[in-house]
Write a protein that holds these residues in place. Structure first.
Motif, mmCIF file in Angstrom:
data_model
loop_
_atom_site.group_PDB
_atom_site.id
_atom_site.type_symbol
_atom_site.label_atom_id
_atom_site.label_comp_id
_atom_site.label_asym_id
_atom_site.label_seq_id
_atom_site.Cartn_x
_atom_site.Cartn_y
_atom_site.Cartn_z
ATOM 1 N N ASP A 1 3.391 -3.645 9.305
ATOM 2 C CA ASP A 1 3.530 -2.187 9.328
ATOM 3 C C ASP A 1 4.720 -1.729 8.486
ATOM 4 O O ASP A 1 5.360 -2.535 7.806
ATOM 5 C CB ASP A 1 3.607 -1.674 10.767
ATOM 6 C CG ASP A 1 4.843 -2.160 11.533
ATOM 7 O OD1 ASP A 1 5.791 -2.723 10.921
ATOM 8 O OD2 ASP A 1 4.878 -1.962 12.758
ATOM 9 N N ASP A 2 5.012 -0.416 8.543
ATOM 10 C CA ASP A 2 6.135 0.150 7.780
ATOM 11 C C ASP A 2 7.456 -0.536 8.096
ATOM 12 O O ASP A 2 8.319 -0.660 7.234
ATOM 13 C CB ASP A 2 6.292 1.650 8.078
ATOM 14 C CG ASP A 2 5.431 2.519 7.184
ATOM 15 O OD1 ASP A 2 5.046 2.086 6.086
ATOM 16 O OD2 ASP A 2 5.143 3.655 7.600
ATOM 17 N N ALA B 1 8.866 0.539 -0.451
ATOM 18 C CA ALA B 1 7.618 1.305 -0.383
ATOM 19 C C ALA B 1 7.933 2.777 -0.580
ATOM 20 O O ALA B 1 8.951 3.280 -0.100
ATOM 21 C CB ALA B 1 6.939 1.064 0.958
ATOM 22 N N LYS B 2 7.075 3.476 -1.300
ATOM 23 C CA LYS B 2 7.298 4.881 -1.609
ATOM 24 C C LYS B 2 6.762 5.757 -0.495
ATOM 25 O O LYS B 2 5.869 5.505 0.186
ATOM 26 C CB LYS B 2 6.611 5.227 -2.920
ATOM 27 C CG LYS B 2 7.194 4.441 -4.068
ATOM 28 C CD LYS B 2 6.358 4.642 -5.328
ATOM 29 C CE LYS B 2 6.882 3.763 -6.427
ATOM 30 N NZ LYS B 2 5.917 3.087 -7.178
ATOM 31 N N PRO C 1 -2.516 -0.020 11.986
ATOM 32 C CA PRO C 1 -1.960 0.479 10.729
ATOM 33 C C PRO C 1 -1.037 -0.558 10.079
ATOM 34 O O PRO C 1 -0.212 -1.171 10.750
ATOM 35 C CB PRO C 1 -1.186 1.725 11.147
ATOM 36 C CG PRO C 1 -1.796 2.143 12.444
ATOM 37 C CD PRO C 1 -2.209 0.862 13.117
ATOM 38 N N GLN D 1 -6.028 -1.360 7.356
ATOM 39 C CA GLN D 1 -6.437 -1.991 6.101
ATOM 40 C C GLN D 1 -7.594 -2.944 6.381
ATOM 41 O O GLN D 1 -7.749 -3.426 7.509
ATOM 42 C CB GLN D 1 -5.278 -2.777 5.476
ATOM 43 C CG GLN D 1 -4.013 -1.995 5.249
ATOM 44 C CD GLN D 1 -4.146 -0.909 4.199
ATOM 45 O OE1 GLN D 1 -5.031 -0.946 3.350
ATOM 46 N NE2 GLN D 1 -3.268 0.078 4.257
ATOM 47 N N HIS E 1 0.836 -1.202 0.000
ATOM 48 C CA HIS E 1 0.000 0.000 0.000
ATOM 49 C C HIS E 1 0.869 1.249 0.000
ATOM 50 O O HIS E 1 2.030 1.211 0.411
ATOM 51 C CB HIS E 1 -0.937 -0.013 1.207
ATOM 52 C CG HIS E 1 -1.973 -1.090 1.096
ATOM 53 N ND1 HIS E 1 -3.163 -0.908 0.445
ATOM 54 C CD2 HIS E 1 -1.964 -2.380 1.521
ATOM 55 C CE1 HIS E 1 -3.850 -2.034 0.486
ATOM 56 N NE2 HIS E 1 -3.144 -2.940 1.127
ATOM 57 N N GLU E 2 0.292 2.343 -0.434
ATOM 58 C CA GLU E 2 1.039 3.592 -0.566
ATOM 59 C C GLU E 2 1.379 4.225 0.767
ATOM 60 O O GLU E 2 2.320 5.006 0.867
ATOM 61 C CB GLU E 2 0.262 4.554 -1.456
ATOM 62 C CG GLU E 2 0.181 4.009 -2.873
ATOM 63 C CD GLU E 2 -0.558 4.910 -3.821
ATOM 64 O OE1 GLU E 2 -0.776 6.094 -3.489
ATOM 65 O OE2 GLU E 2 -0.902 4.432 -4.910
ATOM 66 N N ARG E 3 0.629 3.891 1.810
ATOM 67 C CA ARG E 3 0.942 4.419 3.141
ATOM 68 C C ARG E 3 0.469 3.432 4.203
ATOM 69 O O ARG E 3 -0.399 2.598 3.947
ATOM 70 C CB ARG E 3 0.326 5.795 3.344
ATOM 71 C CG ARG E 3 -1.162 5.846 3.339
ATOM 72 C CD ARG E 3 -1.683 7.286 3.356
ATOM 73 N NE ARG E 3 -2.971 7.386 2.720
ATOM 74 C CZ ARG E 3 -3.206 7.447 1.420
ATOM 75 N NH1 ARG E 3 -2.208 7.428 0.582
ATOM 76 N NH2 ARG E 3 -4.417 7.516 0.940
ATOM 77 N N GLU E 4 1.034 3.562 5.360
ATOM 78 C CA GLU E 4 0.644 2.739 6.492
ATOM 79 C C GLU E 4 -0.649 3.303 7.084
ATOM 80 O O GLU E 4 -0.709 4.475 7.465
ATOM 81 C CB GLU E 4 1.763 2.757 7.541
ATOM 82 C CG GLU E 4 1.463 1.923 8.760
ATOM 83 C CD GLU E 4 2.539 2.078 9.810
ATOM 84 O OE1 GLU E 4 3.378 1.179 9.925
ATOM 85 O OE2 GLU E 4 2.526 3.108 10.515
ATOM 86 N N GLU E 5 -1.684 2.478 7.118
ATOM 87 C CA GLU E 5 -2.969 2.857 7.699
ATOM 88 C C GLU E 5 -3.763 1.577 7.943
ATOM 89 O O GLU E 5 -3.407 0.512 7.410
ATOM 90 C CB GLU E 5 -3.731 3.814 6.787
ATOM 91 C CG GLU E 5 -4.064 3.249 5.426
ATOM 92 C CD GLU E 5 -4.648 4.305 4.482
ATOM 93 O OE1 GLU E 5 -4.837 5.459 4.889
ATOM 94 O OE2 GLU E 5 -4.908 3.952 3.326
ATOM 95 N N ARG F 1 1.101 -1.529 6.152
ATOM 96 C CA ARG F 1 1.573 -1.099 4.829
ATOM 97 C C ARG F 1 1.636 -2.265 3.861
ATOM 98 O O ARG F 1 1.377 -2.137 2.683
ATOM 99 C CB ARG F 1 2.954 -0.465 4.999
ATOM 100 C CG ARG F 1 3.644 0.000 3.727
ATOM 101 C CD ARG F 1 2.946 1.231 3.189
ATOM 102 N NE ARG F 1 3.658 2.030 2.239
ATOM 103 C CZ ARG F 1 4.578 2.938 2.483
ATOM 104 N NH1 ARG F 1 5.031 3.130 3.680
ATOM 105 N NH2 ARG F 1 5.069 3.659 1.523
#
Length: 149
Positions: A87-88, A148-149, A116, A70, A64-68, A118
């Motif tokens: 996670d991240d 991850a970006k 959260p 899901q 995913h584009e950001r950790e949140e 990622r």
């Protein structure tokens, strides 16, 4: 260069396969899995839908584009899965083990991470039990998986 060599090389480039011969894998609980990547919205939306089986030692990694928080569901998924949320820092933060297939369309239940995340790793049902995975387990990524970006 010979045209017979150019065609297979061109096909390899178009396929998205790493040119260096690297495989795309993840490792968790001391076990390595060959994975397909789902790192775009259409790939994440389709996931493992409509598949009749997944090979042993295989999985799908969603990035995913950001950790949140899901939430995943099993809409049009024909095989039971373990859904593992990381996670991240690539630490396991939630697990949904043995999620059953669902053919009820939009009435299929969702399986939220409640934390959260990622990365989401889907494996054949029973793998998390077999590995005795505990929250905090680390997900290792092969070099062929983009950061991850």
């Amino acid at each position: 260069m010979n045209a017979r060599l150019l065609i297979p090389m061109f096909a390899l480039l178009l396929s998205g396969c790493p040119a260096s011969g690297q495989s795309t894998w993840v490792e968790v609980g001391g076990q390595r899995y060959q994975v397909e990547l789902a790192d775009t919205d259409p790939e994440r939306a389709r996931g493992l839908m409509f598949r009749d089986a997944m090979d042993s030692g295989a999985g799908m990694l969603f990035i995913h584009e950001r950790e949140e928080p899901q939430a995943y569901w099993m809409k049009n998924t024909k095989i039971p899965l373990d859904i593992l949320y990381f996670d991240d820092a690539r630490k396991l933060v939630a697990q949904r083990r043995n999620t059953p297939p669902c053919s009820a369309g939009d009435a299929c239940p969702s399986y939220p991470s409640n934390a959260p995340a990622r990365y989401v790793l889907e494996l054949n049902a029973g793998e998390a039990d077999r590995l005795k995975l505990q929250d905090g387990a680390e997900l290792k990524l092969s070099e062929s998986i983009p950061p991850a970006k």
